[in-house]
Design a protein around this motif. Structure first.
Motif, PDB file in Angstrom:
ATOM      1  N   ALA A 155       0.856  -0.054   7.262  1.00 32.26           N
ATOM      2  CA  ALA A 155       1.089   1.271   6.968  1.00 32.26           C
ATOM      3  C   ALA A 155       0.134   1.549   5.728  1.00 32.26           C
ATOM      4  CB  ALA A 155       2.380   1.703   6.806  1.00 32.26           C
ATOM      5  N   LEU A 156       0.374   0.895   4.682  1.00 30.15           N
ATOM      6  CA  LEU A 156      -0.581   0.897   3.372  1.00 30.15           C
ATOM      7  C   LEU A 156      -2.193   0.989   4.063  1.00 30.15           C
ATOM      8  CD1 LEU A 156      -0.881   1.563   0.724  1.00 30.15           C
ATOM      9  CD2 LEU A 156      -0.979  -0.957   0.162  1.00 30.15           C
ATOM     10  N   ASP A 157      -2.556  -0.095   4.600  1.00 33.64           N
ATOM     11  CA  ASP A 157      -3.756   0.003   5.176  1.00 33.64           C
ATOM     12  C   ASP A 157      -4.422   1.187   5.750  1.00 33.64           C
ATOM     13  OD1 ASP A 157      -4.145  -2.554   4.274  1.00 33.64           O
ATOM     14  OD2 ASP A 157      -4.297  -3.563   6.111  1.00 33.64           O
ATOM     15  N   GLY A 158      -3.588   1.571   6.720  1.00 38.24           N
ATOM     16  CA  GLY A 158      -3.629   3.059   7.429  1.00 38.24           C
ATOM     17  C   GLY A 158      -3.990   4.211   6.686  1.00 38.24           C
ATOM     18  N   MET A 159      -3.057   4.284   5.528  1.00 35.74           N
ATOM     19  CA  MET A 159      -2.730   5.667   4.499  1.00 35.74           C
ATOM     20  C   MET A 159      -4.094   5.405   3.683  1.00 35.74           C
ATOM     21  SD  MET A 159       0.504   5.328   2.398  1.00 35.74           S
ATOM     22  CE  MET A 159       1.734   4.368   3.661  1.00 35.74           C
ATOM     23  N   LEU A 160      -4.408   4.335   3.228  1.00 37.55           N
ATOM     24  CA  LEU A 160      -5.567   4.360   2.146  1.00 37.55           C
ATOM     25  C   LEU A 160      -6.961   4.403   2.965  1.00 37.55           C
ATOM     26  CD1 LEU A 160      -4.655   0.975  -0.092  1.00 37.55           C
ATOM     27  CD2 LEU A 160      -4.031   3.664  -0.171  1.00 37.55           C
ATOM     28  N   ALA A 161      -6.887   4.007   4.286  1.00 35.69           N
ATOM     29  CA  ALA A 161      -7.968   4.253   5.111  1.00 35.69           C
ATOM     30  C   ALA A 161      -8.228   5.907   5.119  1.00 35.69           C
ATOM     31  CB  ALA A 161      -8.189   3.715   6.277  1.00 35.69           C
ATOM     32  N   GLU A 162      -7.158   6.583   5.571  1.00 35.03           N
ATOM     33  CA  GLU A 162      -7.169   7.826   5.342  1.00 35.03           C
ATOM     34  C   GLU A 162      -7.740   8.858   4.303  1.00 35.03           C
ATOM     35  OE1 GLU A 162      -3.490   9.483   6.523  1.00 35.03           O
ATOM     36  OE2 GLU A 162      -3.262   8.023   8.378  1.00 35.03           O
ATOM     37  N   LEU A 163      -7.287   7.822   3.010  1.00 32.73           N
ATOM     38  CA  LEU A 163      -7.921   8.338   1.662  1.00 32.73           C
ATOM     39  C   LEU A 163      -9.043   7.930   1.358  1.00 32.73           C
ATOM     40  CD1 LEU A 163      -4.374   7.866  -0.081  1.00 32.73           C
ATOM     41  CD2 LEU A 163      -5.246  10.016   0.536  1.00 32.73           C
ATOM     42  N   GLY A 164      -9.788   7.197   2.244  1.00 31.26           N
ATOM     43  CA  GLY A 164     -11.087   6.821   1.739  1.00 31.26           C
ATOM     44  C   GLY A 164     -11.050   5.454   1.034  1.00 31.26           C
ATOM     45  N   GLY A 165      -9.859   4.860   0.985  1.00 29.80           N
ATOM     46  CA  GLY A 165      -9.911   3.664   0.302  1.00 29.80           C
ATOM     47  C   GLY A 165      -9.402   2.306   1.045  1.00 29.80           C
ATOM     48  N   LYS A 166      -9.203   1.239   0.340  1.00 25.36           N
ATOM     49  CA  LYS A 166      -8.512   0.171   0.887  1.00 25.36           C
ATOM     50  C   LYS A 166      -7.815  -0.509  -0.317  1.00 25.36           C
ATOM     51  CE  LYS A 166     -12.892  -2.466  -0.076  1.00 25.36           C
ATOM     52  NZ  LYS A 166     -12.867  -2.801  -1.444  1.00 25.36           N
ATOM     53  N   VAL A 167      -7.286  -1.765   0.054  1.00 22.16           N
ATOM     54  CA  VAL A 167      -6.435  -2.466  -0.967  1.00 22.16           C
ATOM     55  C   VAL A 167      -7.599  -3.349  -1.716  1.00 22.16           C
ATOM     56  CG1 VAL A 167      -4.769  -4.274  -1.436  1.00 22.16           C
ATOM     57  CG2 VAL A 167      -4.191  -2.636   0.399  1.00 22.16           C
ATOM     58  N   ASP A 168      -8.111  -2.840  -2.798  1.00 24.92           N
ATOM     59  CA  ASP A 168      -9.158  -3.837  -3.435  1.00 24.92           C
ATOM     60  C   ASP A 168      -8.607  -4.967  -4.227  1.00 24.92           C
ATOM     61  OD1 ASP A 168     -11.566  -1.706  -3.887  1.00 24.92           O
ATOM     62  OD2 ASP A 168      -9.784  -0.592  -4.208  1.00 24.92           O
TER      63      ASP A 168
END
Ligand code: AP5
Length: 218
Positions: free
Chosen positions: A97-110
């Motif tokens: 779910a985090l991957d999905g929400m960060l993609a929506e925010l224009g980011g990723k798990v760095d």
């Protein structure tokens, strides 16, 4: 592009302590799922009522509730440049779910910052931990004592011991970590974003190890 960092480690490994220190160094807000649940408990909100039993037993709050809470928090204006996530994700569905929400925010798990410590070190840390009522600043009676006993150095509020730091809840939380959260270590290692540090060094040294592992942010 916003930057997102995840703190990973067993209960008492030092995630909250290091998230606060990294937040100051990196200028990103710490987002602690445990702190948000505890704040809701104090406010007796609907979310607090749902979470209460899980927290006191040392069990995980259901994924759907936790994911919705973090999604809302990461959409707040102070997270526009990113965030340091402390305590989330904790299960494979939460990581997805985090991957999905960060993609929506224009980011990723760095990067995922995994703080390693042996169970015997963790038990001593949790038994001696004191937390401030107002803003959840973290102390330890031996390793990071406040200047005045029972009083937060930063905001002057009273310090308390968490209900889930009772030995039986601690044992249960450790087990849940092994069963539900430890698989994320291999998951993030496989993705090439895991940074692993020795969490048994003094607090300031752990911070330096983490910063050294993230040279572009120093
Ligand atoms: P949460 O608040 O996240 O608890 P936790 O993961 O069990 O982690 P802790 O806060 O206990 O430890 P920490 O690693 O942050 O250590 P700290 O820096 O304080 O979660 C609580 C509950 O909320 C869960 O059980 C669950 O019910 C619910 N929840 C939260 N997130 C959830 C999720 N994603 N899904 C479902 N449910 C969720 O340090 C500990 C002590 O050690 C302190 O006293 C500190 O001063 C000291 N210390 C730290 N580093 C050092 C060091 N290097 N040397 C010496 N002492 C140190």
């Amino acid at each position: 592009m916003p930057a997102y960092y995840v703190m990973l480690g067993a209960p008492g490994a030092g995630k909250g302590t290091q998230a606060a220190r990294l937040s100051q160094r990196m200028g990103l807000p710490p987002v602690s799922s445990g702190d948000i649940f505890r704040q809701n408990l104090r406010e007796k909100s609907d979310l607090g009522k749902i979470a209460e039993g899980y927290l006191s037993r040392g069990e995980l709050v259901p994924d759907d509730v936790t994911i919705a809470m973090i999604r809302e928090r990461l959409a707040q204006p102070d997270c526009v440049r990113g965030a340091i996530l402390d305590g989330f994700p904790r299960t494979p569905p939460q990581a997805e779910a985090l991957d999905g929400m960060l993609a929506e925010l224009g980011g990723k798990v760095d990067a995922v910052l995994y703080i390693r410590a042996r169970p015997e070190a963790l038990a001593k840390r949790l038994a001696g931990r004191w937390v401030c009522r107002a803003q959840a600043h973290i102390y330890h009676e031996e390793f990071r004592p406040p200047k005045v006993l029972g009083v937060c150095d930063v905001d002057g509020s009273a310090l308390y011991q968490r209900d889930d730091d009772r030995p039986e809840a601690v044992a249960h939380r450790a087990l849940i970590f092994l069963e539900s959260t430890a698989p994320l270590i291999a998951h993030y290692r496989g993705k090439g974003v895991l940074v692993e540090v020795d969490g048994e060094k003094p607090i300031a040294e752990v911070t330096e190890s983490l910063m050294a592992a993230l040279p572009e942010q120093a």
